[in-house]
Design a protein around this motif. Structure first.
Motif, mmCIF file in Angstrom:
data_model
loop_
_atom_site.group_PDB
_atom_site.id
_atom_site.type_symbol
_atom_site.label_atom_id
_atom_site.label_comp_id
_atom_site.label_asym_id
_atom_site.label_seq_id
_atom_site.Cartn_x
_atom_site.Cartn_y
_atom_site.Cartn_z
ATOM 1 N N TYR A 162 12.051 48.161 -8.144
ATOM 2 C CA TYR A 162 11.932 46.743 -7.794
ATOM 3 C C TYR A 162 11.709 46.620 -6.296
ATOM 4 O O TYR A 162 11.983 47.534 -5.515
ATOM 5 C CB TYR A 162 13.195 45.980 -8.209
ATOM 6 C CG TYR A 162 14.456 46.501 -7.552
ATOM 7 C CD1 TYR A 162 14.864 46.045 -6.294
ATOM 8 C CD2 TYR A 162 15.225 47.481 -8.167
ATOM 9 C CE1 TYR A 162 15.999 46.545 -5.680
ATOM 10 C CE2 TYR A 162 16.360 47.995 -7.561
ATOM 11 C CZ TYR A 162 16.737 47.519 -6.324
ATOM 12 O OH TYR A 162 17.863 48.033 -5.711
ATOM 13 N N ARG A 163 11.222 45.454 -5.908
ATOM 14 C CA ARG A 163 11.011 45.138 -4.494
ATOM 15 C C ARG A 163 11.198 43.643 -4.310
ATOM 16 O O ARG A 163 11.462 42.906 -5.275
ATOM 17 C CB ARG A 163 9.623 45.590 -4.043
ATOM 18 C CG ARG A 163 8.476 44.896 -4.752
ATOM 19 C CD ARG A 163 7.126 45.496 -4.366
ATOM 20 N NE ARG A 163 7.002 46.863 -4.874
ATOM 21 C CZ ARG A 163 6.911 47.916 -4.089
ATOM 22 N NH1 ARG A 163 6.942 47.783 -2.771
ATOM 23 N NH2 ARG A 163 6.775 49.117 -4.607
ATOM 24 N N ALA B 217 19.663 42.527 -4.193
ATOM 25 C CA ALA B 217 19.332 41.671 -3.049
ATOM 26 C C ALA B 217 19.653 42.391 -1.744
ATOM 27 O O ALA B 217 18.916 42.268 -0.750
ATOM 28 C CB ALA B 217 20.091 40.351 -3.137
ATOM 29 N N ASN B 218 20.758 43.140 -1.723
ATOM 30 C CA ASN B 218 21.079 43.937 -0.535
ATOM 31 C C ASN B 218 20.011 45.001 -0.288
ATOM 32 O O ASN B 218 19.690 45.324 0.861
ATOM 33 C CB ASN B 218 22.448 44.601 -0.700
ATOM 34 C CG ASN B 218 23.597 43.688 -0.331
ATOM 35 O OD1 ASN B 218 23.404 42.656 0.314
ATOM 36 N ND2 ASN B 218 24.799 44.054 -0.747
ATOM 37 N N GLY C 134 15.644 48.849 2.911
ATOM 38 C CA GLY C 134 14.256 49.272 2.965
ATOM 39 C C GLY C 134 13.306 48.402 2.184
ATOM 40 O O GLY C 134 12.112 48.704 2.089
ATOM 41 N N GLY C 135 13.813 47.320 1.573
ATOM 42 C CA GLY C 135 12.942 46.373 0.882
ATOM 43 C C GLY C 135 12.677 46.665 -0.572
ATOM 44 O O GLY C 135 12.002 45.884 -1.255
ATOM 45 N N SER C 136 13.212 47.772 -1.088
ATOM 46 C CA SER C 136 12.971 48.122 -2.481
ATOM 47 C C SER C 136 14.089 49.032 -2.964
ATOM 48 O O SER C 136 14.941 49.478 -2.192
ATOM 49 C CB SER C 136 11.620 48.818 -2.645
ATOM 50 O OG SER C 136 11.609 50.042 -1.926
ATOM 51 N N GLU D 111 23.262 51.272 -12.075
ATOM 52 C CA GLU D 111 23.132 52.042 -10.834
ATOM 53 C C GLU D 111 21.980 51.484 -10.015
ATOM 54 O O GLU D 111 20.884 51.284 -10.528
ATOM 55 C CB GLU D 111 22.880 53.511 -11.148
ATOM 56 C CG GLU D 111 22.719 54.380 -9.900
ATOM 57 C CD GLU D 111 22.305 55.787 -10.249
ATOM 58 O OE1 GLU D 111 23.214 56.631 -10.390
ATOM 59 O OE2 GLU D 111 21.090 56.035 -10.406
ATOM 60 N N VAL D 112 22.255 51.260 -8.742
ATOM 61 C CA VAL D 112 21.241 50.773 -7.802
ATOM 62 C C VAL D 112 21.123 51.790 -6.676
ATOM 63 O O VAL D 112 22.111 52.126 -6.018
ATOM 64 C CB VAL D 112 21.620 49.392 -7.245
ATOM 65 C CG1 VAL D 112 20.658 48.979 -6.142
ATOM 66 C CG2 VAL D 112 21.623 48.355 -8.371
ATOM 67 N N ARG D 113 19.887 52.265 -6.456
ATOM 68 C CA ARG D 113 19.622 53.209 -5.370
ATOM 69 C C ARG D 113 18.583 52.619 -4.430
ATOM 70 O O ARG D 113 17.604 52.006 -4.872
ATOM 71 C CB ARG D 113 19.098 54.541 -5.913
ATOM 72 C CG ARG D 113 20.090 55.349 -6.708
ATOM 73 C CD ARG D 113 19.499 56.694 -7.093
ATOM 74 N NE ARG D 113 20.443 57.517 -7.832
ATOM 75 C CZ ARG D 113 20.197 58.750 -8.248
ATOM 76 N NH1 ARG D 113 19.013 59.306 -7.984
ATOM 77 N NH2 ARG D 113 21.098 59.426 -8.915
ATOM 78 N N ASP D 114 18.792 52.812 -3.134
ATOM 79 C CA ASP D 114 17.799 52.349 -2.164
ATOM 80 C C ASP D 114 17.884 53.228 -0.923
ATOM 81 O O ASP D 114 18.598 54.234 -0.914
ATOM 82 C CB ASP D 114 18.001 50.863 -1.831
ATOM 83 C CG ASP D 114 19.397 50.559 -1.288
ATOM 84 O OD1 ASP D 114 19.910 51.354 -0.471
ATOM 85 O OD2 ASP D 114 19.973 49.517 -1.673
ATOM 86 N N ARG D 115 17.172 52.843 0.124
ATOM 87 C CA ARG D 115 17.140 53.644 1.353
ATOM 88 C C ARG D 115 18.080 53.077 2.415
ATOM 89 O O ARG D 115 17.904 53.325 3.614
ATOM 90 C CB ARG D 115 15.704 53.709 1.895
ATOM 91 C CG ARG D 115 14.725 54.389 0.951
ATOM 92 C CD ARG D 115 13.378 54.669 1.617
ATOM 93 N NE ARG D 115 12.741 53.443 2.094
ATOM 94 C CZ ARG D 115 12.039 52.627 1.325
ATOM 95 N NH1 ARG D 115 11.917 52.877 0.022
ATOM 96 N NH2 ARG D 115 11.468 51.557 1.828
#
Length: 322
Positions: free
Chosen positions: A203-204, A241-242, A248-250, A266-270
């Motif tokens: 997602y983004r 949303a965080n 990193g926007g996505s 589970e939510v993974r991002d940069r």
């Protein structure tokens, strides 16, 4: 020598400040009631506010142990407050904040026999962060550990997260105490891969409504109640949303059932988690310090696992179906 008596003569914390954070290593109900009840009675006699947050089955015997003054204590079932260890610290800080002119006296028992390994790990992180959150404050937080019912490694972690230890009627500085940052880093163990992921999606920004719809549709296939489904959607929305705002926007979302009556998102991002205390205090309405989303996630979920790595941030949000 009881814990309250020892507190008057032993060092408060490694930095010599006013905060006292002892681990009470006890064995059996008689010692438990004597030590914890004595701590509460001594605090009340000194005119200090007292919060006792312990597993529900222990509450009644402690009330009896405190006696006539039990009505002056704030009693809390830790199996409810601390079902997710990540929300305990916020409650302890709020209690202390309500009494700014007096030294708060708190009993907090975040680990009890039957806790899962993942819950114990997050409770250990919580115990380490207490030392950072309360540094310099006039407060005592006594944390009981059942040496007869808990594994040796849990007792060893209690010695690492508490500057002083009450054992066999004596208080002593813990030679095994470690800096909270070191303990938190040790808690960042790799998360096990799930056996079967039911939903996986990237997602983004601009796609969060679609993410909410996908989570709601999947939650409808689980045994979560309608209210808990709504809680899951809200928690995932805050996490994603965080990601858009700070990660990193996505990001990547995965959903599955654990096989033990628990659903997992589970939510993974940069992103990064610069302050490990983020989300462990209720943000004020005018707060510009952030952390509101993670605080909400902690309140909504039954367990939150956080892993901060060089390549980004992972949140695992657990909700029990029963």
């Amino acid at each position: 020598m009881t814990a309250p008596e020892a507190a008057a003569t032993e060092p408060a914390d490694p930095a010599g400040g006013p905060f006292v954070h002892p681990a009470l290593l006890y064995r059996g109900s008689e010692q438990y009631v004597d030590e914890v009840g004595g701590f509460a009675r001594a605090a009340l006699e000194a005119g200090e506010p007292v919060l006792v947050a312990v597993p529900g089955p222990r509450l009644e015997e402690l009330r009896q142990g405190v006696g006539a003054a039990a009505s002056e204590v704030v009693w809390t079932d830790m199996t409810e407050l601390g079902r997710n260890p990540g929300r305990i610290l916020s409650a302890l800080r709020e209690f202390a904040d309500r009494h700014p002119d007096r030294a708060a006296r708190i009993v907090g028992e975040p680990v009890w026999p039957g806790r899962s390994r993942a819950e114990v790990l997050e409770a250990t992180r919580h115990e380490a962060l207490i030392n950072t959150a309360f540094a310099g404050r006039r407060a005592t937080i006594l944390c009981p550990y059942d040496t007869g019912g808990l594994p040796p490694e849990v007792i060893a972690d209690a010695r690492r997260t508490h500057p002083v230890v009450d054992e066999d009627g004596r208080r002593a500085v813990s030679g095994d105490y470690r800096d909270p940052r070191e303990v938190c880093a040790d808690c960042d163990r790799p998360l096990p891969e799930p056996g079967h992921v039911e939903v996986a999606a990237d997602y983004r920004g601009g796609e969060l409504a679609e993410v909410r719809g996908r989570v709601a549709a999947w939650a409808g296939t689980t045994a979560l109640t309608p209210d808990r489904r709504a809680d899951l959607v809200l928690a995932v929305n805050e996490a994603t949303a965080n990601s858009v705002a700070h990660g990193g926007g996505s990001g990547t979302l995965r959903l599955w059932r654990s096989g033990r009556g628990t659903v997992v998102a589970e939510v993974r991002d940069r992103g990064r988690l610069a302050d490990p205390l983020t989300g462990r205090r209720r943000p004020g309405l005018a707060s510009a310090r952030g952390g509101r989303g993670l605080w909400m996630i902690h309140q909504l979920c039954d367990l939150v696992e956080i892993r901060a790595a060089d390549d980004g941030l992972t949140l695992r949000l657990h909700m029990d179906e029963s």
